[in-house]
Design a protein around this motif. Structure first.
Motif, PDB file in Angstrom:
ATOM      1  N   VAL A 299       0.831  -1.208   0.000  1.00 10.89           N
ATOM      2  CA  VAL A 299       0.000   0.000   0.000  1.00 10.89           C
ATOM      3  C   VAL A 299       0.863   1.254   0.000  1.00 10.89           C
ATOM      4  N   SER A 300       1.721   1.359   1.007  1.00  5.38           N
ATOM      5  CA  SER A 300       2.507   2.585   1.167  1.00  5.38           C
ATOM      6  C   SER A 300       3.982   2.272   1.411  1.00  5.38           C
ATOM      7  N   LEU A 305       0.444   2.220  -7.213  1.00  2.00           N
ATOM      8  CA  LEU A 305      -0.956   1.820  -7.377  1.00  2.00           C
ATOM      9  C   LEU A 305      -1.535   2.490  -8.622  1.00  2.00           C
ATOM     10  N   SER A 306      -2.419   1.778  -9.297  1.00  2.00           N
ATOM     11  CA  SER A 306      -2.974   2.291 -10.561  1.00  2.00           C
ATOM     12  C   SER A 306      -3.976   3.416 -10.336  1.00  2.00           C
ATOM     13  N   VAL A 307      -4.653   3.425  -9.189  1.00  2.00           N
ATOM     14  CA  VAL A 307      -5.654   4.458  -8.901  1.00  2.00           C
ATOM     15  C   VAL A 307      -4.955   5.679  -8.315  1.00  2.00           C
ATOM     16  N   LYS A 309      -4.246   9.242  -6.290  1.00  2.00           N
ATOM     17  CA  LYS A 309      -4.677   9.679  -4.966  1.00  2.00           C
ATOM     18  C   LYS A 309      -5.923  10.552  -5.065  1.00  2.00           C
ATOM     19  N   ARG A 310      -6.847  10.331  -4.146  1.00  2.00           N
ATOM     20  CA  ARG A 310      -8.073  11.122  -4.106  1.00  2.00           C
ATOM     21  C   ARG A 310      -7.810  12.493  -3.485  1.00  2.00           C
ATOM     22  N   ASP A 422     -15.887   6.914  -6.488  1.00  2.00           N
ATOM     23  CA  ASP A 422     -14.535   6.986  -5.921  1.00  2.00           C
ATOM     24  C   ASP A 422     -14.532   7.464  -4.475  1.00  2.00           C
ATOM     25  N   ASP A 473      -5.787   1.077  -2.808  1.00  2.00           N
ATOM     26  CA  ASP A 473      -5.887   2.534  -2.930  1.00  2.00           C
ATOM     27  C   ASP A 473      -6.810   3.133  -1.880  1.00  2.00           C
ATOM     28  N   ARG A 476      -4.733   3.223   1.242  1.00  2.00           N
ATOM     29  CA  ARG A 476      -3.750   4.311   1.097  1.00  2.00           C
ATOM     30  C   ARG A 476      -4.358   5.666   1.411  1.00  2.00           C
ATOM     31  N   ASP A 477      -5.549   5.917   0.879  1.00  2.00           N
ATOM     32  CA  ASP A 477      -6.137   7.243   1.058  1.00  2.00           C
ATOM     33  C   ASP A 477      -6.709   7.442   2.455  1.00  2.00           C
TER      34      ASP A 477
END
Length: 742
Positions: A299-300, A305-307, A309-310, A422, A473, A476-477
């Motif tokens: 994750v971090s 990652l393909s997505v 960051k939000r 999302d 993702d 991650r966010d």
């Protein structure tokens, strides 16, 4: 490739040598930096073209102190050598050298950084620079002269307060205290002001001051002795289980009574003694554990990652109770906008009022300006429906309603209809399996746990709960959100109670079992708090949480883990809930809570009221085969309370609910108040007990309680560690649990 830690130097036409500490990002005092600083200062003192020296840091910081990584990378003897050598160097080449020295401070000047600055002949800082000596938080004491110089700059009483509380002060406050000589209003002006001060010192316009020789700010010796005596008594009372604060006071006292040079020698001896104490290793473990939680495998940890960051700008909080309003408060303080959803106007108004009070208290304490308070409140919007107009702009949702599965399931079904695809959908549940909550969703993989601890805007831990379906993702966010709101996020696996609540369910159950076996409940609370060091005992904690909540949560664990829990159908919580004695919120629980003066609540033992409750519970416990215990020692109480907690932590490690033992350590400290000076639950079990001893004692307890033996029987992971002679913290490297094999 970045350059190694060092110092650089330049000399201008006026004869000012500027030495820059260079060890990004915070210019920590690596031994190589200290060596370079010594070499450059000696060069300056020997050069005819150098009139004076300014010390500053590269980038945005002066210096965050000694390189903490050295405590882990070097032997204790090597660390001692570095520290004792540095103390002598700072005195000889910074304070007493032939050329005057000035510290130019911006960003942080903490620990050794503060001590470097204090050894200079003058200090200039920006108004918002952060200056202080936080060494006691690492189980050591200032070792570069801080115990001697800080009291001489600000006075003994203020110096003691700053050192013993690890408080830092801003540059403007430092100036008023005498710690800083001049304030440069902007970072751009800092070097110019520092150079002007240095030239004034060199020319004699400004008197050169050697801090170690100063006595003008110190109280008279008879007053000083009284202040030191009071500090010792207060420290013993506040921290009865640790020695290093007292060693620190002793070093300060030596300098006050015998002079600065004698004080430095006493400081070095005290530092070396503190570095050998268990608290130092424990607190260093917590320091690194806190900084390692954000590195999550896949994750971090550098994984791409393909997505993308939000943008985390707006959060919706479902439920405006104590927890929801606390989450909203933390989000507002991070600069986010908040949509607060409630079921009716009365509850919504109450929720917004709670947010208002949370922020208003910061205004009253001087931590928030009136303008910023108004700005924050303007970013709150209360709603009663799931309108797309409101929820389409939301980046993250946190559900914080009561622990009713059906209600939570309906909420997430509704959220899925109105939120963007999302948008992060998270639940603040404390015990419920998040996949159960997601059962009515079209895309159950969207849900993730965001478990806060009450009060949410104060408590530092955020448990991030992911299931096997949770995309990296989203994790991650949510980690990013945790950092934004200044929480320490710990990523955990999905199970009943997750990590913290699951590991600590035996804590209260063990206390109830001991009370049912005839041990005085108030004695248990006293031992757990005063002897072991928890902020409160299990019965007091039950009153704080609420007996109704405690019984409800306990029932979840009894249902999930029936073979290793303890329950009494007529136990104290059951009886008290029937009487509506729910703890502090109703004024009565295991203790009675009376309203005292100035709205302060007074806690008292009401043996006349609570005695019959315990008697009835013990009668019921006898029918369950609970024996009557006599001659139970303080140590027995600690071990019967905490070894089952360690046992459950071993299961959590075995199942991979936490990735590493340090995550368990920091989580127990930041959520349950496990004593930081014990290093966290697993560190304590390894360093002060050992797997073999814990397993043996648990087997003894199981034989003492044959009808409740499952509560104590050591788990396979613990037995493996005991048999192989490895620490619990390293058991994951060899043990593969039956669950992990599936």
């Amino acid at each position: 490739m970045s350059a190694g830690p060092t110092c650089t130097m330049s000399v201008d036409r006026q004869g000012v040598a500027t030495i820059v500490l260079t060890n990004a990002p915070v210019n920590a005092l690596h031994p190589d930096v200290l060596a370079a600083l010594q070499r450059l200062l000696e060069e300056c003192h020997g050069r005819s073209d150098v009139k004076c020296v300014v010390i500053t840091g590269s980038g945005k910081n002066f210096c965050a102190g000694f390189d903490i990584a050295q405590f882990a990378a070097q032997s204790p003897d090597k660390v001692k050598e570095s520290v004792s050598g540095a103390s002598e160097i700072l005195t000889r080449v910074l304070e007493e050298g032939s050329k005057p020295t000035v510290a130019a401070i911006q960003g942080v000047a903490l620990g050794g950084g503060c001590e470097v600055a204090a050894a200079c002949n003058a200090r200039v800082a920006t108004p918002d620079a952060k200056i202080g000596l936080p060494e006691l938080q690492l189980g050591i004491i200032p070792g570069f002269g801080g115990t001697q110089r800080l009291p001489r700059l600000v006075g003994l009483q203020t110096g003691l307060e700053l050192i013993l509380t690890s408080k830092s002060v801003k540059g403007s406050k430092a100036h008023s205290l005498g710690l800083v000589d001049e304030v440069a209003q902007t970072p751009q002006q800092l070097l110019a002001v520092a150079k002007a001060v240095a030239l004034d010192l060199a020319s004699g316009k400004r008197k050169r001051v050697r801090t170690l020789e100063r006595e003008d700010r110190l109280e008279p010796k008879d007053i000083a002795k009284m202040i030191l005596g009071i500090a010792k008594e207060q420290t013993k009372k506040r921290a009865p289980n640790v020695m290093h604060p007292l060693l620190c006071i002793d070093a300060i006292e030596a300098g006050i009574l015998k002079g600065g040079k004698a004080g430095l020698a006493a400081e070095t001896a005290a530092f070396n003694q503190a570095a050998q104490l268990p608290a130092h290793k424990a607190l260093v473990n917590i320091f690194f554990a806190a900084r390692g939680t954000k590195k999550v495998k896949g994750v971090s940890d550098g994984t791409k990652l393909s997505v993308p960051k939000r943008k985390l700008q707006t959060v919706a909080v479902i439920g405006g109770g104590l927890m929801g309003s606390g989450i909203a408060t933390a989000s507002l303080q991070a600069g986010m906008s908040v949509v607060l959803k409630e079921i009716n106007q009365k509850f919504l108004d109450a929720g917004i009022q709670r947010i208002h009070k949370n922020l208003e208290s910061r205004v009253k304490k001087g931590r928030l300006s009136e303008d910023k308070f108004k700005q924050m409140m303007s970013r709150v919007k209360g709603v009663l429906t799931y309108s797309k107009q409101d929820f389409q702009r939301v980046d993250i949702v946190i559900e914080a309603v009561i622990e009713v599965v059906g209600l939570k399931q309906q909420i997430f079904k509704d959220l899925e209809e109105v939120c963007r695809p999302d948008c992060v959908l998270s639940t603040n549940t404390s015990t419920i399996d998040i996949t159960v909550i997601a059962e009515k969703m079209r895309n159950p993989e969207r849900i993730i746990g965001a478990h806060f601890f009450s009060p949410a805007h104060v408590m530092p831990l955020l448990e991030i709960v992911r299931s096997n379906l949770t995309p990296p993702d989203i994790t991650r966010d949510l980690l990013r959100y945790g950092s934004m709101i200044k929480k320490t996020p710990v990523v955990v696996g999905n199970c009943t109670g997750f990590a913290v609540n699951r590991v600590f369910f035996p804590y209260t159950m063990a206390a109830m079992l001991l009370a049912d076996a005839g041990v005085d409940a108030f004695r248990i609370d006293k031992i757990v708090q005063k002897v072991f060091g928890m902020p409160m005992g299990p019965f007091r904690l039950s009153d704080l949480v609420g007996g109704d909540i405690g019984q409800h949560v306990g029932a979840n664990f009894i249902q999930s883990f029936p073979e290793r829990t303890y329950g009494n159908a007529n136990g104290p919580l059951v009886q008290m809930n029937q009487k509506k004695w729910l703890g502090e919120k109703t004024g009565r629980g295991f203790y009675r809570y009376d309203k005292g003066e100035k709205k302060r609540t007074k806690m008292v033992k009401d043996l006349e009221a609570i005695g019959p409750v315990f008697q009835e519970s013990r009668r019921a416990a006898q029918q369950l085969g609970v024996p009557h215990l006599q001659g139970v020692s303080d140590r027995d109480i600690v071990e019967m309370i905490f070894f089952p907690v360690v046992n459950e932590a071993c299961r959590v490690l075995a199942e991979g609910v936490v990735e590493k033992s340090k995550d368990m350590d920091i989580a127990t400290v930041m959520s349950m108040g496990f004593p930081a000076y014990r290093g966290g639950l697993v560190h304590w079990a390894d360093s002060e007990c050992g797997a073999s001893y814990i397993a043996s004692r648990l087997q003894t307890f199981a034989s003492m309680f044959p009808q409740q033996s499952g509560f104590f029987v050591p788990c396979e992971y613990l037995l493996h560690c005991a048999y192989k002679g490895v620490p619990l913290s390293q058991g994951q490297s060899f043990y593969v649990s039956p669950i992990a094999k599936l």
